[in-house]
Motif scaffolding. Structure first.
Motif, PDB file in Angstrom:
ATOM      1  N   ILE A 180       0.846  -1.198   0.000  1.00 52.72           N
ATOM      2  CA  ILE A 180       0.000   0.000   0.000  1.00 52.72           C
ATOM      3  C   ILE A 180       0.877   1.242   0.000  1.00 52.72           C
ATOM      4  O   ILE A 180       1.764   1.385   0.832  1.00 52.72           O
ATOM      5  CB  ILE A 180      -0.943  -0.007   1.224  1.00 52.72           C
ATOM      6  CG1 ILE A 180      -1.852  -1.239   1.167  1.00 52.72           C
ATOM      7  CG2 ILE A 180      -1.755   1.275   1.293  1.00 52.72           C
ATOM      8  CD1 ILE A 180      -2.750  -1.417   2.357  1.00 52.72           C
ATOM      9  N   GLY A 181       0.632   2.122  -0.932  1.00 53.44           N
ATOM     10  CA  GLY A 181       1.386   3.373  -0.998  1.00 53.44           C
ATOM     11  C   GLY A 181       2.462   3.334  -2.065  1.00 53.44           C
ATOM     12  O   GLY A 181       2.870   2.279  -2.533  1.00 53.44           O
ATOM     13  N   SER A 182       2.933   4.518  -2.426  1.00 56.23           N
ATOM     14  CA  SER A 182       3.879   4.643  -3.540  1.00 56.23           C
ATOM     15  C   SER A 182       5.213   3.953  -3.273  1.00 56.23           C
ATOM     16  O   SER A 182       5.800   3.362  -4.177  1.00 56.23           O
ATOM     17  CB  SER A 182       4.096   6.113  -3.885  1.00 56.23           C
ATOM     18  OG  SER A 182       4.594   6.809  -2.756  1.00 56.23           O
ATOM     19  N   GLU A 183       5.715   4.017  -2.037  1.00 58.36           N
ATOM     20  CA  GLU A 183       6.999   3.376  -1.745  1.00 58.36           C
ATOM     21  C   GLU A 183       6.912   1.865  -1.899  1.00 58.36           C
ATOM     22  O   GLU A 183       7.785   1.227  -2.475  1.00 58.36           O
ATOM     23  CB  GLU A 183       7.475   3.734  -0.334  1.00 58.36           C
ATOM     24  CG  GLU A 183       8.859   3.191  -0.040  1.00 58.36           C
ATOM     25  CD  GLU A 183       9.358   3.559   1.345  1.00 58.36           C
ATOM     26  OE1 GLU A 183      10.187   2.810   1.870  1.00 58.36           O
ATOM     27  OE2 GLU A 183       8.913   4.578   1.896  1.00 58.36           O
ATOM     28  N   ALA A 184       5.847   1.280  -1.398  1.00 57.27           N
ATOM     29  CA  ALA A 184       5.676  -0.172  -1.503  1.00 57.27           C
ATOM     30  C   ALA A 184       5.460  -0.590  -2.951  1.00 57.27           C
ATOM     31  O   ALA A 184       5.968  -1.623  -3.388  1.00 57.27           O
ATOM     32  CB  ALA A 184       4.502  -0.618  -0.639  1.00 57.27           C
ATOM     33  N   LEU A 185       4.721   0.195  -3.690  1.00 54.81           N
ATOM     34  CA  LEU A 185       4.422  -0.150  -5.079  1.00 54.81           C
ATOM     35  C   LEU A 185       5.600   0.108  -6.014  1.00 54.81           C
ATOM     36  O   LEU A 185       5.649  -0.442  -7.113  1.00 54.81           O
ATOM     37  CB  LEU A 185       3.189   0.616  -5.548  1.00 54.81           C
ATOM     38  CG  LEU A 185       1.901   0.207  -4.827  1.00 54.81           C
ATOM     39  CD1 LEU A 185       0.756   1.125  -5.232  1.00 54.81           C
ATOM     40  CD2 LEU A 185       1.566  -1.244  -5.098  1.00 54.81           C
ATOM     41  N   ALA A 186       6.575   0.902  -5.582  1.00 55.46           N
ATOM     42  CA  ALA A 186       7.760   1.174  -6.407  1.00 55.46           C
ATOM     43  C   ALA A 186       8.647  -0.061  -6.529  1.00 55.46           C
ATOM     44  O   ALA A 186       9.385  -0.207  -7.495  1.00 55.46           O
ATOM     45  CB  ALA A 186       8.561   2.334  -5.820  1.00 55.46           C
ATOM     46  N   GLY A 187       8.588  -0.943  -5.562  1.00 47.08           N
ATOM     47  CA  GLY A 187       9.402  -2.157  -5.579  1.00 47.08           C
ATOM     48  C   GLY A 187       8.691  -3.287  -4.869  1.00 47.08           C
ATOM     49  O   GLY A 187       9.105  -3.697  -3.790  1.00 47.08           O
ATOM     50  N   PRO A 188       7.620  -3.813  -5.464  1.00 48.07           N
ATOM     51  CA  PRO A 188       6.789  -4.796  -4.758  1.00 48.07           C
ATOM     52  C   PRO A 188       7.292  -6.234  -4.829  1.00 48.07           C
ATOM     53  O   PRO A 188       6.567  -7.146  -4.452  1.00 48.07           O
ATOM     54  CB  PRO A 188       5.441  -4.656  -5.477  1.00 48.07           C
ATOM     55  CG  PRO A 188       5.835  -4.346  -6.891  1.00 48.07           C
ATOM     56  CD  PRO A 188       7.051  -3.447  -6.754  1.00 48.07           C
ATOM     57  N   ILE A 189       8.526  -6.440  -5.259  1.00 46.64           N
ATOM     58  CA  ILE A 189       9.025  -7.805  -5.468  1.00 46.64           C
ATOM     59  C   ILE A 189       8.869  -8.647  -4.206  1.00 46.64           C
ATOM     60  O   ILE A 189       8.336  -9.759  -4.255  1.00 46.64           O
ATOM     61  CB  ILE A 189      10.501  -7.787  -5.926  1.00 46.64           C
ATOM     62  CG1 ILE A 189      10.601  -7.159  -7.313  1.00 46.64           C
ATOM     63  CG2 ILE A 189      11.096  -9.182  -5.935  1.00 46.64           C
ATOM     64  CD1 ILE A 189      12.004  -6.851  -7.748  1.00 46.64           C
ATOM     65  N   ALA A 190       9.315  -8.156  -3.063  1.00 42.83           N
ATOM     66  CA  ALA A 190       9.255  -8.942  -1.829  1.00 42.83           C
ATOM     67  C   ALA A 190       7.810  -9.240  -1.447  1.00 42.83           C
ATOM     68  O   ALA A 190       7.485 -10.372  -1.064  1.00 42.83           O
ATOM     69  CB  ALA A 190       9.972  -8.222  -0.696  1.00 42.83           C
TER      70      ALA A 190
END
Length: 166
Positions: free
Chosen positions: A146-156
């Motif tokens: 949730i949010g831009s930071e999480a969606l910028a690198g959702p691999i994990a």
């Protein structure tokens, strides 16, 4: 913080779909220290498994008031969730053998611990190892970035769910 509010709102929505007669819920937060040196525990069990949903709501209210911040230690939350769901020694959770074991995992960041924010690939490998442990224990993890930071690198987050059939 609007992202934290979105995470809590999502948790509350899911909680409304559960039946306290058949479903126990716990709350674990995983906001670590806010510098290169980890100054706090990687995760805290804010509410052990319970079917008293008023306790869960109270805990979610507390989280909104305190606005956890710091680094993101995903394995630091997955491992105690696994331990609690299995009712292993050292937890405050009763073991229930024939139950479906699910984790709803909300994150607003990418893993920055246990190896520090510059070790993205090592942190992601640590997430994979914790996902393998959960999967071996029969635990399915539904992960929500949730949010831009999480969606910028959702691999994990994606692998956490994928590796546990979430």
């Amino acid at each position: 913080d609007s992202v934290m509010a979105a995470e809590v709102a999502a948790a509350r929505q899911i909680l409304r779909d559960f039946d306290p007669r058949t479903t126990r819920v716990a709350v674990i937060t995983f906001a670590g220290g806010d510098s290169e040196k980890e100054t706090g525990p990687p995760a805290l069990t804010r509410q052990p498994l319970t079917n008293e949903y008023a306790r869960i709501e109270h805990t979610l209210d507390f989280i909104l008031r305190t606005d956890p911040h710091g680094q993101t230690h995903i394995p630091g939350a997955v491992d105690p969730a696994t331990t609690a769901l299995l009712g292993l020694f050292g937890t405050r959770s009763e073991k229930i053998v024939d139950s479906e074991k699910l984790v709803f995992f909300f994150t607003d960041g990418q893993p920055t611990l246990p190896f520090g924010p510059l070790a993205q690939s090592d942190n992601t490998r640590a997430v994979r190892r914790s996902a393998l442990r959960a999967n071996k224990a029969g635990i399915r993890i539904h992960s929500f970035a949730i949010g831009s930071e999480a969606l910028a690198g959702p691999i994990a987050s994606v692998e956490l769910a994928d590796m546990t059939e979430g």
